[in-house]
Design a protein around this motif. Sequence first.
Motif, mmCIF file in Angstrom:
data_model
loop_
_atom_site.group_PDB
_atom_site.id
_atom_site.type_symbol
_atom_site.label_atom_id
_atom_site.label_comp_id
_atom_site.label_asym_id
_atom_site.label_seq_id
_atom_site.Cartn_x
_atom_site.Cartn_y
_atom_site.Cartn_z
ATOM 1 N N GLU A 1 30.321 -21.895 13.431
ATOM 2 C CA GLU A 1 29.700 -22.033 12.111
ATOM 3 C C GLU A 1 28.336 -22.691 12.192
ATOM 4 N N ALA A 2 28.205 -23.673 13.077
ATOM 5 C CA ALA A 2 26.910 -24.349 13.234
ATOM 6 C C ALA A 2 25.864 -23.377 13.772
ATOM 7 N N VAL A 3 26.262 -22.516 14.693
ATOM 8 C CA VAL A 3 25.345 -21.519 15.238
ATOM 9 C C VAL A 3 24.862 -20.583 14.136
ATOM 10 N N LYS A 4 25.771 -20.117 13.311
ATOM 11 C CA LYS A 4 25.394 -19.229 12.211
ATOM 12 C C LYS A 4 24.428 -19.926 11.248
ATOM 13 N N GLU A 5 24.684 -21.192 10.981
ATOM 14 C CA GLU A 5 23.829 -21.945 10.065
ATOM 15 C C GLU A 5 22.424 -22.104 10.625
ATOM 16 N N VAL A 6 22.328 -22.463 11.906
ATOM 17 C CA VAL A 6 21.020 -22.651 12.531
ATOM 18 C C VAL A 6 20.242 -21.342 12.545
ATOM 19 N N PHE A 7 20.899 -20.267 12.919
ATOM 20 C CA PHE A 7 20.231 -18.969 12.987
ATOM 21 C C PHE A 7 19.769 -18.507 11.608
ATOM 22 N N THR A 8 20.640 -18.617 10.609
ATOM 23 C CA THR A 8 20.295 -18.176 9.252
ATOM 24 C C THR A 8 19.112 -18.962 8.701
ATOM 25 N N ALA A 9 19.139 -20.282 8.864
ATOM 26 C CA ALA A 9 18.042 -21.113 8.361
ATOM 27 C C ALA A 9 16.736 -20.789 9.066
ATOM 28 N N SER A 10 16.794 -20.590 10.363
ATOM 29 C CA SER A 10 15.590 -20.306 11.139
ATOM 30 C C SER A 10 14.967 -18.974 10.733
ATOM 31 N N MET A 11 15.776 -17.946 10.600
ATOM 32 C CA MET A 11 15.256 -16.633 10.230
ATOM 33 C C MET A 11 14.745 -16.601 8.790
ATOM 34 N N ALA B 1 16.387 -1.672 33.342
ATOM 35 C CA ALA B 1 17.252 -2.149 34.411
ATOM 36 C C ALA B 1 16.605 -3.304 35.161
ATOM 37 N N GLY B 2 17.432 -4.253 35.578
ATOM 38 C CA GLY B 2 16.939 -5.381 36.350
ATOM 39 C C GLY B 2 16.319 -6.478 35.514
ATOM 40 N N CYS B 3 16.397 -6.373 34.198
ATOM 41 C CA CYS B 3 15.823 -7.375 33.306
ATOM 42 C C CYS B 3 16.925 -8.058 32.502
ATOM 43 N N LEU B 4 16.763 -9.335 32.286
ATOM 44 C CA LEU B 4 17.663 -10.072 31.409
ATOM 45 C C LEU B 4 16.923 -10.337 30.108
ATOM 46 N N GLU B 5 17.571 -10.119 28.987
ATOM 47 C CA GLU B 5 16.913 -10.290 27.689
ATOM 48 C C GLU B 5 17.305 -11.608 27.037
ATOM 49 N N LEU B 6 16.312 -12.387 26.665
ATOM 50 C CA LEU B 6 16.522 -13.626 25.930
ATOM 51 C C LEU B 6 16.671 -13.286 24.454
ATOM 52 N N LYS B 7 17.720 -13.843 23.824
ATOM 53 C CA LYS B 7 17.994 -13.525 22.422
ATOM 54 C C LYS B 7 18.415 -14.785 21.664
ATOM 55 N N ARG B 8 18.399 -14.678 20.355
ATOM 56 C CA ARG B 8 18.952 -15.664 19.432
ATOM 57 C C ARG B 8 18.373 -17.070 19.613
ATOM 58 N N MET B 9 17.079 -17.128 19.929
ATOM 59 C CA MET B 9 16.411 -18.434 19.982
ATOM 60 C C MET B 9 16.206 -18.935 18.561
ATOM 61 N N ALA B 10 16.726 -20.114 18.275
ATOM 62 C CA ALA B 10 16.566 -20.721 16.952
ATOM 63 C C ALA B 10 16.671 -22.230 17.091
ATOM 64 N N VAL B 11 15.789 -22.945 16.416
ATOM 65 C CA VAL B 11 15.779 -24.411 16.455
ATOM 66 C C VAL B 11 15.647 -24.925 15.023
ATOM 67 N N ARG B 12 16.475 -25.873 14.678
ATOM 68 C CA ARG B 12 16.358 -26.475 13.348
ATOM 69 C C ARG B 12 14.963 -27.064 13.168
ATOM 70 N N ARG B 13 14.396 -26.908 11.976
ATOM 71 C CA ARG B 13 13.053 -27.415 11.712
ATOM 72 C C ARG B 13 12.968 -28.917 11.980
ATOM 73 N N SER B 14 14.033 -29.634 11.670
ATOM 74 C CA SER B 14 14.026 -31.091 11.839
ATOM 75 C C SER B 14 13.961 -31.528 13.299
ATOM 76 N N HIS B 15 14.206 -30.599 14.232
ATOM 77 C CA HIS B 15 14.238 -30.959 15.650
ATOM 78 C C HIS B 15 13.208 -30.182 16.471
ATOM 79 N N ARG B 16 12.193 -29.681 15.827
ATOM 80 C CA ARG B 16 11.131 -29.004 16.569
ATOM 81 C C ARG B 16 10.113 -30.019 17.082
ATOM 82 N N GLY B 17 9.416 -29.616 18.113
ATOM 83 C CA GLY B 17 8.425 -30.517 18.698
ATOM 84 C C GLY B 17 9.008 -31.506 19.683
ATOM 85 N N LEU B 18 10.266 -31.339 20.036
ATOM 86 C CA LEU B 18 10.944 -32.268 20.957
ATOM 87 C C LEU B 18 11.147 -31.647 22.340
ATOM 88 N N GLY B 19 10.667 -30.428 22.523
ATOM 89 C CA GLY B 19 10.841 -29.759 23.804
ATOM 90 C C GLY B 19 12.142 -28.992 23.929
#
Length: 232
Positions: free
Chosen positions: A15-25, A131-149
Motif C-alpha cells: 500500500e505504501a508503494v502504491k501511495e508513493v507512486f500515485t502521489a509522485s505521478m 536484448a542484454g539491457c535491464l530497464e529501470l522502472k517505477r522510480m518515485a520519491v516522496r516530495r518531502s524526502h527529495r534532495g537527500l540523495g
Amino acid sequence: MVGFQVRRYRAGDAEAVKEVFTASMSEHVPSGFLHMLRQPLAQVLLASVVCALLTASRSPVLPALALALLLAGGRWLAGYIFSRYIEVCLKKDLGHIQEAYMEREDCCFWVAESEGRVVATVACLPARTQAGCLELKRMAVRRSHRGLGIAKALCRTVADFARQKGYRTVLLYTSVVQKEAQSLYESLGYSRIGEVVIPETVARLLNFTLIEYRYELLNGVDGKRKFAAAEG
C-alpha cells in the motif's frame, strides 16, 4: 540530516508503494497541462475558437467564457492522461509486485525507508525490446524526502544489480514533462538516446512523448567509480 536505507520489497510495503507512486505521478499534471498548451495544435484550436466567437458575437464575454471552458477541459484532459497511466500501473505490475518482480529472474523491486516509512521506490526487469539491457522502472520519491540523495542511491542499486546479473546496459523511459527526473538521470551519466511516441491518439496529437535514456555499465570497481564520479 534525515537518514534512509534501501532494501528489497516486502509484502507489507504494497500500500505504501502504491501511495508513493500515485502521489509522485500526480504531481506532473500541471506540467503536463502546460506542455499541452505549448503545442501548435492546441494553440491553433484556442485561437480559432476565440476569433470565431469574437467575430460572431462582437463581444468579449462569450469568447472569454469559451476560452475558460477550453482551458478547464485541457486541464481535465491532462489529469485524465496521468490518472489513466496510474490506474494501469496499479492494476498491472504494482498490483502484483511479488509476482512481477520478486519471483522472476533478473527482476527486483526496492524501497527506500526512512524512520520506518517507505519514502521511495524503484524496480528493474529485462527490457522487452532490447536484448542484454535491464530497464529501470517505477522510480518515485516522496516530495518531502527529495534532495537527500535517495534517487541517486536507488539508481546505484539498480546499476549494481544489473552488473551482478551480467547486463551491460541500463535503460529507462521518462515523460517529456518530467524535467527533474531528466536532470537527475543526466547528472548520473545517463545518455539521452531519443524520444518514443506514445501510441494513444490523444498523446500523439499533443506530442506527449517518452524520452529514452541509457547507461552503459562498466565491470567491477571501475563501474562503481564511474557512477560515484557522476554523483559527485
